[in-house]
Enzyme design. Structure first.
Site, PDB file in Angstrom:
ATOM      1  N   ASP A  12       0.887  -1.402   0.127  1.00 40.52           N
ATOM      2  CA  ASP A  12      -0.254   0.056  -0.008  1.00 40.52           C
ATOM      3  C   ASP A  12       0.930   1.214   0.078  1.00 40.52           C
ATOM      4  O   ASP A  12       2.253   1.123   0.240  1.00 40.52           O
ATOM      5  CB  ASP A  12      -0.934   0.102   1.530  1.00 40.52           C
ATOM      6  CG  ASP A  12      -1.702   1.376   1.201  1.00 40.52           C
ATOM      7  OD1 ASP A  12      -2.405   1.678   0.395  1.00 40.52           O
ATOM      8  OD2 ASP A  12      -1.965   1.716   2.447  1.00 40.52           O
ATOM      9  N   SER A  13       0.264   2.303  -0.206  1.00 42.59           N
ATOM     10  CA  SER A  13       1.189   3.545  -0.063  1.00 42.59           C
ATOM     11  C   SER A  13       1.609   3.789   1.414  1.00 42.59           C
ATOM     12  O   SER A  13       2.490   4.506   1.546  1.00 42.59           O
ATOM     13  CB  SER A  13       0.303   4.965  -0.484  1.00 42.59           C
ATOM     14  OG  SER A  13      -0.913   5.060   0.555  1.00 42.59           O
ATOM     15  N   CYS A  76      -4.539  -1.468  -1.691  1.00 42.40           N
ATOM     16  CA  CYS A  76      -4.676  -0.090  -2.049  1.00 42.40           C
ATOM     17  C   CYS A  76      -5.853  -0.161  -3.179  1.00 42.40           C
ATOM     18  O   CYS A  76      -5.529  -0.502  -4.313  1.00 42.40           O
ATOM     19  CB  CYS A  76      -3.376   0.289  -2.390  1.00 42.40           C
ATOM     20  SG  CYS A  76      -3.456   2.141  -2.886  1.00 42.40           S
ATOM     21  N   GLU A 156      -0.429  10.093   9.355  1.00 44.01           N
ATOM     22  CA  GLU A 156       0.440  11.001  10.219  1.00 44.01           C
ATOM     23  C   GLU A 156      -0.079  10.659  11.816  1.00 44.01           C
ATOM     24  O   GLU A 156       0.690  10.876  12.781  1.00 44.01           O
ATOM     25  CB  GLU A 156      -0.025  12.523  10.171  1.00 44.01           C
ATOM     26  CG  GLU A 156       0.616  13.021   8.880  1.00 44.01           C
ATOM     27  CD  GLU A 156       0.320  14.353   8.298  1.00 44.01           C
ATOM     28  OE1 GLU A 156       0.899  15.003   7.328  1.00 44.01           O
ATOM     29  OE2 GLU A 156      -0.594  14.871   8.871  1.00 44.01           O
ATOM     30  N   CYS A 197     -11.104   3.314   0.844  1.00 50.10           N
ATOM     31  CA  CYS A 197      -9.653   3.254   1.125  1.00 50.10           C
ATOM     32  C   CYS A 197      -9.252   2.435   2.221  1.00 50.10           C
ATOM     33  O   CYS A 197      -9.969   2.834   3.116  1.00 50.10           O
ATOM     34  CB  CYS A 197      -9.380   4.734   1.354  1.00 50.10           C
ATOM     35  SG  CYS A 197      -7.511   5.092   1.546  1.00 50.10           S
ATOM     36  N   HIS A 199      -7.121   2.803   4.166  1.00 50.47           N
ATOM     37  CA  HIS A 199      -6.702   3.583   5.427  1.00 50.47           C
ATOM     38  C   HIS A 199      -7.857   4.024   6.297  1.00 50.47           C
ATOM     39  O   HIS A 199      -7.788   4.025   7.488  1.00 50.47           O
ATOM     40  CB  HIS A 199      -6.024   5.033   5.062  1.00 50.47           C
ATOM     41  CG  HIS A 199      -4.525   4.894   4.480  1.00 50.47           C
ATOM     42  ND1 HIS A 199      -4.106   4.350   3.566  1.00 50.47           N
ATOM     43  CD2 HIS A 199      -3.519   5.281   5.306  1.00 50.47           C
ATOM     44  CE1 HIS A 199      -2.727   4.742   3.465  1.00 50.47           C
ATOM     45  NE2 HIS A 199      -2.372   5.307   4.663  1.00 50.47           N
TER      46      HIS A 199
HETATM   47  N1  DGL Z   1      -4.837   3.414   0.919  1.00 49.18           N
HETATM   48  C1  DGL Z   1      -4.970   3.582  -0.293  1.00 49.18           C
HETATM   49  C2  DGL Z   1      -6.015   3.263  -0.801  1.00 49.18           C
HETATM   50  O1  DGL Z   1      -6.708   2.287  -0.558  1.00 49.18           O
HETATM   51  C3  DGL Z   1      -4.222   4.802  -0.558  1.00 49.18           C
HETATM   52  C4  DGL Z   1      -4.225   6.198   0.011  1.00 49.18           C
HETATM   53  C5  DGL Z   1      -3.451   7.029  -0.298  1.00 49.18           C
HETATM   54  O2  DGL Z   1      -2.318   6.923  -0.652  1.00 49.18           O
HETATM   55  O3  DGL Z   1      -4.038   8.269  -0.869  1.00 49.18           O
HETATM   56  O4  DGL Z   1      -6.788   4.022  -1.816  1.00 49.18           O
END
Ligand code: DGL
Length: 284
Positions: A12-13, A76, A156, A197, A199
């Site tokens: 993932d990012s 991601c 963060e 997402c 995250h």
């Molecule tokens: N966690 C990622 C997603 O599902 C990427 C979030 C990001 O880096 O902007 O889209």
């Protein structure tokens, strides 16, 4: 070593894909995992498609060459939307699993048939997502809201105190969900919210406090873990053994960013020791 003994690659990012890794480690108790957090290039959601495609290819190559992965989970939504098609063409024999906003499961859960979808600008603006929406036309009303800055605020949160990060995340969520209309289970209200997402799973507490516990949140970790298991079984690459192996012995987490952020997140959400986290090769 047979291919079954090789690790599964996940990336993932940043820390968002840990929400998918949680489900993977539970569903696949004998597998080894290499997780790469591309923190040096995060967030993906507000970058161009080309950039996200290039990062995805660089990471897939790295995980294949350096870690001999037997399968790749793109944990991601943004990278899946931008690059999964190309990855499938480039690696036709590699079991590949992507994530996309769980709209179909949300239709099955919603009673009001008004479903909210939050995600990055990249995911929600992609052709792949628009094709998915069109394929479900008439089955529910989808209220789609990109949340710029939210993945970064969650990222963060590993560096600042829990209460300060929670306040920042709540303020962002209040602004975005406020634009979507009323939430609740009454007629015309949004009763189901798709977390598009990876995250955002780590903002579930803030979301439930803000929207009420009646609103159902839908994420993708468990279906992705089941699909990974199915693909490995079909390819006769599932690793088995007499007893499950402790998570800390089968997880290797890498970042090309700050190690301390990944360590804090891995400890908080996967109960992994700091020793499970390492700096990635600086060239990836
Ligand atoms: N966690 C990622 C997603 O599902 C990427 C979030 C990001 O880096 O902007 O889209």
């Amino acid at each position: 070593m047979t291919l079954a003994a090789h690790p599964i690659g996940v990336f993932d990012s940043g820390i968002g894909g840990l929400s998918v890794l949680q489900a993977l480690q539970a569903a696949l108790p004998h597998e080894h995992f290499v997780y790469l957090a591309d923190n040096a290039h995060a967030p993906y959601g507000e970058k161009s498609d080309l950039y996200v495609r290039q990062r995805t290819h660089a990471i897939a190559e790295h995980l294949l060459q350096r870690h001999q992965i037997k399968a790749l989970v793109v944990a991601c939504n943004t990278a899946t939307a931008a690059a999964i098609h190309e990855l499938r063409t480039q690696y036709p024999h590699l079991p590949l699993i992507g994530v996309e906003p769980a709209l179909k499961p949300a239709i099955a859960l919603s009673r009001t048939h008004r479903i909210g979808v939050i995600g990055t600008r990249g995911t929600l603006g992609s052709d792949k997502f628009h094709r998915l929406l069109s394929s479900l036309e008439g089955q529910a009303e989808f209220i789609v809201q990109p949340c710029n800055g939210l993945a970064l605020a969650i990222e963060e949160s590993t560096h600042i105190s829990a209460s300060a990060s929670s306040e920042k995340i709540t303020a962002l969520l209040r602004g975005y969900t406020g634009q979507m209309g009323a939430f609740g289970h009454g007629p015309g209200q949004i009763d189901t919210l798709v977390l598009g997402c990876t995250h955002y799973v780590f903002a579930q507490n803030e979301l439930q406090t803000l929207l009420g516990t009646d609103v159902q949140l839908v994420s993708t970790g468990e279906p992705v873990a089941r699909q990974t298991r199915r693909l490995l079984e079909a390819a006769a690459q599932l690793r088995s053994g007499p007893a499950p192996i402790a998570a800390s012995a089968r997880m290797q987490l890498l970042t090309n960013g700050e190690l301390s952020g990944l360590q804090a997140a891995a400890q908080r959400w996967l109960h992994l020791p700091h020793a499970a986290c390492h700096k990635a090769d600086p060239h990836v």
